[in-house]
Each structure stands twice: as structure tokens, then as C-alpha cells.
Motif scaffolding. Sequence first.
Motif, PDB file in Angstrom:
ATOM      1  N   MET A   1      13.762  49.539 -19.942  1.00 39.99           N
ATOM      2  CA  MET A   1      12.602  48.352 -21.004  1.00 39.99           C
ATOM      3  C   MET A   1      11.039  47.835 -20.533  1.00 39.99           C
ATOM      4  O   MET A   1      11.624  48.086 -19.641  1.00 39.99           O
ATOM      5  CB  MET A   1      13.574  47.632 -21.209  1.00 39.99           C
ATOM      6  CG  MET A   1      13.947  46.417 -21.786  1.00 39.99           C
ATOM      7  SD  MET A   1      14.812  44.764 -21.342  1.00 39.99           S
ATOM      8  CE  MET A   1      13.527  43.888 -22.140  1.00 39.99           C
ATOM      9  N   GLU A   2      10.233  48.729 -21.348  1.00 47.14           N
ATOM     10  CA  GLU A   2       9.138  48.821 -21.104  1.00 47.14           C
ATOM     11  C   GLU A   2       8.648  49.347 -19.995  1.00 47.14           C
ATOM     12  O   GLU A   2       7.594  48.677 -19.358  1.00 47.14           O
ATOM     13  CB  GLU A   2       8.577  46.475 -20.876  1.00 47.14           C
ATOM     14  CG  GLU A   2       8.838  45.763 -22.462  1.00 47.14           C
ATOM     15  CD  GLU A   2       8.862  44.512 -21.890  1.00 47.14           C
ATOM     16  OE1 GLU A   2       7.366  43.986 -20.967  1.00 47.14           O
ATOM     17  OE2 GLU A   2       9.997  43.823 -22.681  1.00 47.14           O
ATOM     18  N   GLY A   3       8.386  50.619 -20.000  1.00 56.76           N
ATOM     19  CA  GLY A   3       8.257  51.040 -18.601  1.00 56.76           C
ATOM     20  C   GLY A   3       8.386  50.312 -17.562  1.00 56.76           C
ATOM     21  O   GLY A   3       8.357  51.040 -16.569  1.00 56.76           O
ATOM     22  N   GLY A   4       9.917  49.730 -17.301  1.00 58.05           N
ATOM     23  CA  GLY A   4      10.088  48.628 -15.745  1.00 58.05           C
ATOM     24  C   GLY A   4       8.731  48.287 -15.430  1.00 58.05           C
ATOM     25  O   GLY A   4       9.328  47.013 -14.343  1.00 58.05           O
ATOM     26  N   ALA A   5       8.561  47.625 -16.623  1.00 58.89           N
ATOM     27  CA  ALA A   5       7.363  46.752 -16.363  1.00 58.89           C
ATOM     28  C   ALA A   5       7.417  45.549 -17.221  1.00 58.89           C
ATOM     29  O   ALA A   5       6.960  44.713 -17.616  1.00 58.89           O
ATOM     30  CB  ALA A   5       5.799  46.884 -16.558  1.00 58.89           C
ATOM     31  N   TYR A   6       9.012  44.978 -16.698  1.00 56.70           N
ATOM     32  CA  TYR A   6       9.472  43.722 -17.343  1.00 56.70           C
ATOM     33  C   TYR A   6       8.975  42.867 -17.352  1.00 56.70           C
ATOM     34  O   TYR A   6       8.027  42.351 -15.918  1.00 56.70           O
ATOM     35  CB  TYR A   6      11.060  43.535 -17.407  1.00 56.70           C
ATOM     36  CG  TYR A   6      11.523  44.279 -16.751  1.00 56.70           C
ATOM     37  CD1 TYR A   6      12.289  43.598 -15.094  1.00 56.70           C
ATOM     38  CD2 TYR A   6      11.724  45.730 -15.742  1.00 56.70           C
ATOM     39  CE1 TYR A   6      12.014  43.716 -13.872  1.00 56.70           C
ATOM     40  CE2 TYR A   6      12.054  45.682 -14.693  1.00 56.70           C
ATOM     41  CZ  TYR A   6      12.657  45.189 -13.484  1.00 56.70           C
ATOM     42  OH  TYR A   6      13.079  45.065 -12.702  1.00 56.70           O
ATOM     43  N   THR A   7       8.858  41.268 -17.744  1.00 59.21           N
ATOM     44  CA  THR A   7       8.824  39.968 -17.202  1.00 59.21           C
ATOM     45  C   THR A   7       9.379  39.116 -17.069  1.00 59.21           C
ATOM     46  O   THR A   7      10.107  38.499 -16.044  1.00 59.21           O
ATOM     47  CB  THR A   7       7.546  39.464 -18.583  1.00 59.21           C
ATOM     48  OG1 THR A   7       8.391  39.079 -19.659  1.00 59.21           O
ATOM     49  CG2 THR A   7       6.059  40.169 -18.276  1.00 59.21           C
ATOM     50  N   ALA A   8      10.952  39.690 -17.407  1.00 53.93           N
ATOM     51  CA  ALA A   8      12.449  38.999 -17.358  1.00 53.93           C
ATOM     52  C   ALA A   8      13.301  40.540 -17.180  1.00 53.93           C
ATOM     53  O   ALA A   8      13.258  41.075 -18.085  1.00 53.93           O
ATOM     54  CB  ALA A   8      12.664  38.029 -18.421  1.00 53.93           C
ATOM     55  N   GLN A   9      14.113  39.711 -16.132  1.00 55.76           N
ATOM     56  CA  GLN A   9      15.266  41.067 -15.503  1.00 55.76           C
ATOM     57  C   GLN A   9      15.661  41.075 -17.469  1.00 55.76           C
ATOM     58  O   GLN A   9      16.883  40.699 -17.622  1.00 55.76           O
ATOM     59  CB  GLN A   9      16.160  40.996 -14.463  1.00 55.76           C
ATOM     60  CG  GLN A   9      15.264  40.591 -12.776  1.00 55.76           C
ATOM     61  CD  GLN A   9      15.120  41.730 -12.410  1.00 55.76           C
ATOM     62  OE1 GLN A   9      15.825  42.852 -12.573  1.00 55.76           O
ATOM     63  NE2 GLN A   9      14.024  41.580 -11.054  1.00 55.76           N
ATOM     64  N   PRO A  10      16.269  43.269 -17.587  1.00 62.03           N
ATOM     65  CA  PRO A  10      17.253  43.317 -18.365  1.00 62.03           C
ATOM     66  C   PRO A  10      18.618  42.829 -17.731  1.00 62.03           C
ATOM     67  O   PRO A  10      19.080  43.724 -16.762  1.00 62.03           O
ATOM     68  CB  PRO A  10      16.656  44.706 -18.766  1.00 62.03           C
ATOM     69  CG  PRO A  10      16.132  45.124 -16.954  1.00 62.03           C
ATOM     70  CD  PRO A  10      15.511  44.178 -16.423  1.00 62.03           C
TER      71      PRO A  10
ATOM     72  N   SER B   1      18.935  37.748  -7.035  1.00 60.52           N
ATOM     73  CA  SER B   1      17.920  38.279  -5.968  1.00 60.52           C
ATOM     74  C   SER B   1      17.571  39.701  -5.724  1.00 60.52           C
ATOM     75  O   SER B   1      17.327  40.208  -5.173  1.00 60.52           O
ATOM     76  CB  SER B   1      19.260  37.978  -4.298  1.00 60.52           C
ATOM     77  OG  SER B   1      20.244  39.022  -4.968  1.00 60.52           O
ATOM     78  N   LEU B   2      18.469  40.126  -6.815  1.00 54.63           N
ATOM     79  CA  LEU B   2      18.362  41.756  -6.936  1.00 54.63           C
ATOM     80  C   LEU B   2      17.957  42.150  -8.719  1.00 54.63           C
ATOM     81  O   LEU B   2      16.894  40.950  -9.638  1.00 54.63           O
ATOM     82  CB  LEU B   2      19.926  42.499  -8.629  1.00 54.63           C
ATOM     83  CG  LEU B   2      21.016  42.778  -7.199  1.00 54.63           C
ATOM     84  CD1 LEU B   2      22.254  43.014  -7.426  1.00 54.63           C
ATOM     85  CD2 LEU B   2      20.523  43.523  -5.296  1.00 54.63           C
ATOM     86  N   ASP B   3      16.716  43.392  -7.948  1.00 61.70           N
ATOM     87  CA  ASP B   3      15.612  44.099  -9.223  1.00 61.70           C
ATOM     88  C   ASP B   3      16.342  44.875  -9.538  1.00 61.70           C
ATOM     89  O   ASP B   3      16.793  45.966  -9.155  1.00 61.70           O
ATOM     90  CB  ASP B   3      14.551  43.850  -8.477  1.00 61.70           C
ATOM     91  CG  ASP B   3      13.470  44.392  -9.052  1.00 61.70           C
ATOM     92  OD1 ASP B   3      12.614  43.260  -9.851  1.00 61.70           O
ATOM     93  OD2 ASP B   3      12.702  45.504  -9.770  1.00 61.70           O
ATOM     94  N   ALA B   4      16.359  44.910 -10.787  1.00 64.74           N
ATOM     95  CA  ALA B   4      16.558  46.407 -12.053  1.00 64.74           C
ATOM     96  C   ALA B   4      16.526  47.437 -11.582  1.00 64.74           C
ATOM     97  O   ALA B   4      16.755  48.511 -11.629  1.00 64.74           O
ATOM     98  CB  ALA B   4      16.646  46.334 -13.269  1.00 64.74           C
ATOM     99  N   ASN B   5      14.750  47.287 -11.033  1.00 66.96           N
ATOM    100  CA  ASN B   5      13.582  48.867 -10.437  1.00 66.96           C
ATOM    101  C   ASN B   5      14.592  49.187  -9.575  1.00 66.96           C
ATOM    102  O   ASN B   5      14.475  50.164  -8.921  1.00 66.96           O
ATOM    103  CB  ASN B   5      12.760  48.716 -10.957  1.00 66.96           C
ATOM    104  CG  ASN B   5      11.772  48.128 -12.369  1.00 66.96           C
ATOM    105  OD1 ASN B   5      12.021  49.068 -13.156  1.00 66.96           O
ATOM    106  ND2 ASN B   5      10.607  47.876 -12.336  1.00 66.96           N
ATOM    107  N   ASP B   6      14.395  48.341  -8.373  1.00 66.84           N
ATOM    108  CA  ASP B   6      15.136  48.857  -7.360  1.00 66.84           C
ATOM    109  C   ASP B   6      16.489  49.822  -7.121  1.00 66.84           C
ATOM    110  O   ASP B   6      16.991  50.566  -7.233  1.00 66.84           O
ATOM    111  CB  ASP B   6      15.316  47.175  -6.347  1.00 66.84           C
ATOM    112  CG  ASP B   6      13.739  46.741  -5.823  1.00 66.84           C
ATOM    113  OD1 ASP B   6      12.760  47.497  -6.554  1.00 66.84           O
ATOM    114  OD2 ASP B   6      13.917  45.788  -5.640  1.00 66.84           O
ATOM    115  N   MET B   7      17.441  48.487  -8.452  1.00 65.93           N
ATOM    116  CA  MET B   7      19.151  48.926  -7.988  1.00 65.93           C
ATOM    117  C   MET B   7      18.561  50.741  -9.056  1.00 65.93           C
ATOM    118  O   MET B   7      19.971  51.567  -8.675  1.00 65.93           O
ATOM    119  CB  MET B   7      19.731  48.405  -9.531  1.00 65.93           C
ATOM    120  CG  MET B   7      20.082  47.521  -8.850  1.00 65.93           C
ATOM    121  SD  MET B   7      20.616  47.169  -7.259  1.00 65.93           S
ATOM    122  CE  MET B   7      22.011  47.929  -8.176  1.00 65.93           C
ATOM    123  N   ILE B   8      17.528  50.700  -9.704  1.00 67.21           N
ATOM    124  CA  ILE B   8      17.774  52.209 -10.307  1.00 67.21           C
ATOM    125  C   ILE B   8      17.511  53.241  -9.242  1.00 67.21           C
ATOM    126  O   ILE B   8      17.643  54.322  -9.588  1.00 67.21           O
ATOM    127  CB  ILE B   8      16.533  52.232 -11.733  1.00 67.21           C
ATOM    128  CG1 ILE B   8      17.491  51.878 -13.120  1.00 67.21           C
ATOM    129  CG2 ILE B   8      16.266  53.372 -12.009  1.00 67.21           C
ATOM    130  CD1 ILE B   8      16.331  51.902 -13.826  1.00 67.21           C
TER     131      ILE B   8
END
Length: 159
Positions: free
Chosen positions: A1-10, A55-62
Motif C-alpha cells: 500500500m502506497e509503496g510502504g510509505a503509508y500514513t496509517a497502518q494497513p 506495537s507492530l509496523d506492517a513494513n517490519d512484519m513484511i
Amino acid sequence: MEGGAYTAQPKTGLTGAISSLIFMTSSPWQMQKAAPTRELAEAALAKIQTRFFSSLDANDMIYQFDASRDYNPAPHLAAIKAPLFAINSADDQVNPPELGIMETEIKKVPKGRYILLPITDLTTGHGTHSNPAIWGSYLQELLALTEKETTASNKPAHK
């Protein structure tokens, strides 16, 4: 989503990742004991999800999931010279002991030892790794062994 540059967690993607985390890193026995009814289970799930979402970030999870896809330490195990204890809990779904992988692979480590902790009231599946009250005595044993080896290797040779 938005190349990982999101403003809110997907939320949809993160919900899927959280579901995988909960399923793989928990202990069904402990979950049943803690929440034996549907109502208690749903409340417990909501609480866990809220904690993870905060506590989690979607990019970190990926990154974490991708990093684990092809991780294979097996070709390098024989190069480990230090004493090594591989400790696992019998209720670990991430590293299921019933596959027998550790029993085979630890033989490649010259000073390796495999310790399988039985399921108890204290084990929590993969999360057992975060509870030194369960495996701390093995750490003490490993540290003592390592200290003994270090002391022995630092003694000057007699001429």
C-alpha cells in the motif's frame, strides 16, 4: 500500500499478519486454560490484537516474514566452535519438535546440545523463549561450561 510509505497502518494486511503470529506463537493448551469459553476467548483475542496493533509496523512484519522464508543455518553449523545449547519447548508451533529437525542438525555442532522442554503449566509455545524462569538453569549451565572452556584455553602452555 502506497509503496510502504503509508500514513496509517494497513489494517487488513496487518490483521492477517497478527492472526498468523497469534496462531503460530501461542500455546493452544494455555489459551484454552486462560479462555475456556467463546466469550472469554473472543475477549482475549481482542486484547491481544489491540496490543499487537499498537506495537507492530506492517513494513517490519513484511521484512520479518520475508527474512524467515529462506533462512537456513544448517550449512554453517559445523563451523560453530563455542558450546551451544538449542532449547525448544514441546508446544512450539514455529519450531515443532515432532519434525525431528533439531535432533539431526544439532549433531553438526561439535559442542552442541539439544534440550526439549516438556509442556508444563509454564510453557507458552514459541513464547517460552521469553521466559527465563523455564530455561534459565540451562543458561547458567552453558555459561559455566563456556567459562570453564575459556579459562582452560587461556592457560599458558607448559614448555
